[in-house]
Design an enzyme around this catalytic site. Structure first.
Site, mmCIF file in Angstrom:
data_model
loop_
_atom_site.group_PDB
_atom_site.id
_atom_site.type_symbol
_atom_site.label_atom_id
_atom_site.label_comp_id
_atom_site.label_asym_id
_atom_site.label_seq_id
_atom_site.Cartn_x
_atom_site.Cartn_y
_atom_site.Cartn_z
ATOM 1 C CG ASN A 1 -11.757 47.145 -10.271
ATOM 2 O OD1 ASN A 1 -10.716 47.453 -10.841
ATOM 3 N ND2 ASN A 1 -12.496 46.104 -10.627
ATOM 4 C CB THR B 1 -33.381 92.088 -26.311
ATOM 5 O OG1 THR B 1 -34.070 93.095 -27.075
ATOM 6 C CG2 THR B 1 -33.762 92.218 -24.854
ATOM 7 C CG HIS B 2 -33.147 90.427 -30.484
ATOM 8 N ND1 HIS B 2 -33.372 89.100 -30.777
ATOM 9 C CD2 HIS B 2 -34.259 90.855 -29.820
ATOM 10 C CE1 HIS B 2 -34.563 88.733 -30.332
ATOM 11 N NE2 HIS B 2 -35.111 89.775 -29.740
ATOM 12 C CB SER C 1 -0.581 94.051 -31.830
ATOM 13 O OG SER C 1 -0.145 93.608 -33.096
ATOM 14 C CE LYS D 1 -5.735 95.637 -31.831
ATOM 15 N NZ LYS D 1 -5.477 94.416 -32.614
ATOM 16 C CG ASN E 1 -4.975 92.680 -28.809
ATOM 17 O OD1 ASN E 1 -5.664 93.515 -29.384
ATOM 18 N ND2 ASN E 1 -3.852 92.208 -29.326
ATOM 19 C CD GLU F 1 -9.175 88.362 -27.495
ATOM 20 O OE1 GLU F 1 -8.038 87.853 -27.656
ATOM 21 O OE2 GLU F 1 -9.536 89.389 -28.099
ATOM 22 C CE1 TYR G 1 -12.123 50.836 -13.566
ATOM 23 C CE2 TYR G 1 -11.028 48.847 -14.364
ATOM 24 C CZ TYR G 1 -11.023 50.221 -14.151
ATOM 25 O OH TYR G 1 -9.934 50.972 -14.515
ATOM 26 C CD GLN H 1 -5.833 52.196 -16.853
ATOM 27 O OE1 GLN H 1 -5.136 52.523 -17.796
ATOM 28 N NE2 GLN H 1 -5.440 51.327 -15.932
ATOM 29 C CE LYS I 1 -8.379 57.547 -12.581
ATOM 30 N NZ LYS I 1 -8.928 56.534 -13.508
#
Length: 376
Positions: A12, A57-58, A179, A185, A187, A192, A219, A224, A227
């Site tokens: 422990n 903004t927005h 693509s 394309k 990308n 992303e 404990y 376990q 991790k």
């Protein structure tokens, strides 16, 4: 001799110590990578300290800012991230060894000496808490979630800016893919992927919180399960910072410094002609000439309506037309003179915000200098 190694110890407190040793090193790696990312951002921001673009903004055009000022917002975000990781490290760096299974040990140990040998700042002072505590792991995952949230916001902007509908930037080819069926394309895969991995980091945080919420002292075998989310959050943060420090940085080609984020200044400048970005400057102009802000707000709204009807931006309206548009606010009309066009330019708008934290190019360069001193 091997049979004596376990004396005075338990799995422990040994596992709790090992996790803290590992996490301490992971935090040090992350802090170094945050610094690399920040230096890359500072170089790019300095290069564009006076490059104007619309502030939003927005997702609507609000006021002019500089691209350097915009990038410095991400420096400030990661500065807070670095503070959080450094603060988290203090609580990680406490030694549980010597707590044994849960109650301590009957052997004459010197925990402070062991802490000194292993580089811990202090010991954990309650044996029950020492073997069952995973607050430090939760805190670390929370710091990772915030870091990833900030990088996800940057990712979202890079993706939007790279879209042909916006066209503010282009990313170096090696951070993008094509693509499988559309040959034209390009990308923005790296941003992303980072945006997507943020959900993974948030999930790790929730997993650890849920893992701990129902555990009695001390404990339990549940731990376990700590991790996988902990290691995954560390790996995600480290991998993301490495590639983002590279992507936001530069390379040398034929003796010339080329930034991996290539800014399209003309597109940014053209976008500032949409959305009446200097309307607030016109209101501030009237206020400085003695008009109450409420009246100035009303007068500028009338001017914007006239510009919309004419299909032009505010600086393109003649003074007589501007006065005619504001006729319903006579006190505003009285205060309009030719000098109004000095504040309606993007350059005038930027230069007017010359204070600490403002977007004036002079202030952006000062902010970059302060930032360099912090990360030196």
């Amino acid at each position: 001799a091997g049979k004596r190694l376990h004396t005075g110890r338990s799995r422990n407190d040994q596992v709790a110590t090992d996790i803290r040793l590992w996490l301490r090193d992971a935090i040090d790696t992350i802090l170094g990578l945050i610094r690399e990312f920040q230096l890359a951002v500072l170089d790019l921001a300095e290069h564009h300290a006076d490059t104007p673009l619309p502030g939003f903004t927005h997702l609507q055009v609000a006021q002019p800012v500089t691209f350097g000022h915009h990038l410095m917002a991400y420096f400030e975000m990661t500065r807070r991230d670095a503070e959080r990781f450094a603060d988290c490290r203090k609580r990680v760096n406490r030694l549980p060894l010597g707590s044994a299974a849960l109650a301590g040990t009957t052997y004459p140990i010197d925990r402070e000496y062991v802490a000194e040998l292993l580089g811990f700042e202090e010991v954990c002072f309650n044996s029950l808490d020492a073997v069952s505590d995973r607050d430090f792991a939760i805190e670390f995952c929370a710091a990772v979630s915030l870091l990833m949230t900030h990088l996800s916001r940057l990712s979202e902007e890079l993706i939007l800016w790279m879209s042909p509908r916006v066209g503010f930037i282009d990313l170096a080819d090696r951070f993008c893919t094509g693509s499988s069926i559309m040959p034209q394309k390009k990308n923005p895969d790296v941003p992303e992927l980072v945006r997507g991995k943020t959900g993974r980091a948030n999930g790790n945080l929730v997993s650890l919180l849920t893992l701990m919420k129902g555990q009695p002292l001390a404990y339990n075998k549940d731990n376990q399960e700590d991790k996988e989310p902990l290691f995954d959050s560390a790996d995600t943060a480290i991998d993301t910072l490495r590639i983002y420090a590279d992507m936001m940085g530069s390379r040398v080609e034929n003796g010339e410094k080329i930034f991996n984020v290539r800014v399209k200044r003309d597109a940014m400048q053209a976008a500032l002609t949409q959305g009446y970005a200097t309307a607030t400057d016109l209101a501030d102009y009237l206020v400085k000439k003695g008009l109450p802000f409420r009246d100035a707000h009303e007068a500028v709204a009338l001017a914007v309506r006239a510009a919309e009807a004419k299909g032009c931006d505010l600086p393109q309206i003649a003074l007589d037309e501007l006065k005619a548009a504001m006729a319903h606010v006579p006190r505003a009309v009285e205060r309009l003179t030719e000098d109004v066009f000095q504040v309606l330019t993007v350059e005038g708008s930027l230069a007017a915000r010359n204070h600490v934290g403002g977007t004036a190019p002079e202030q952006v360069r000062k902010a970059i200098a302060r930032a360099r001193a912090r990360v030196a």
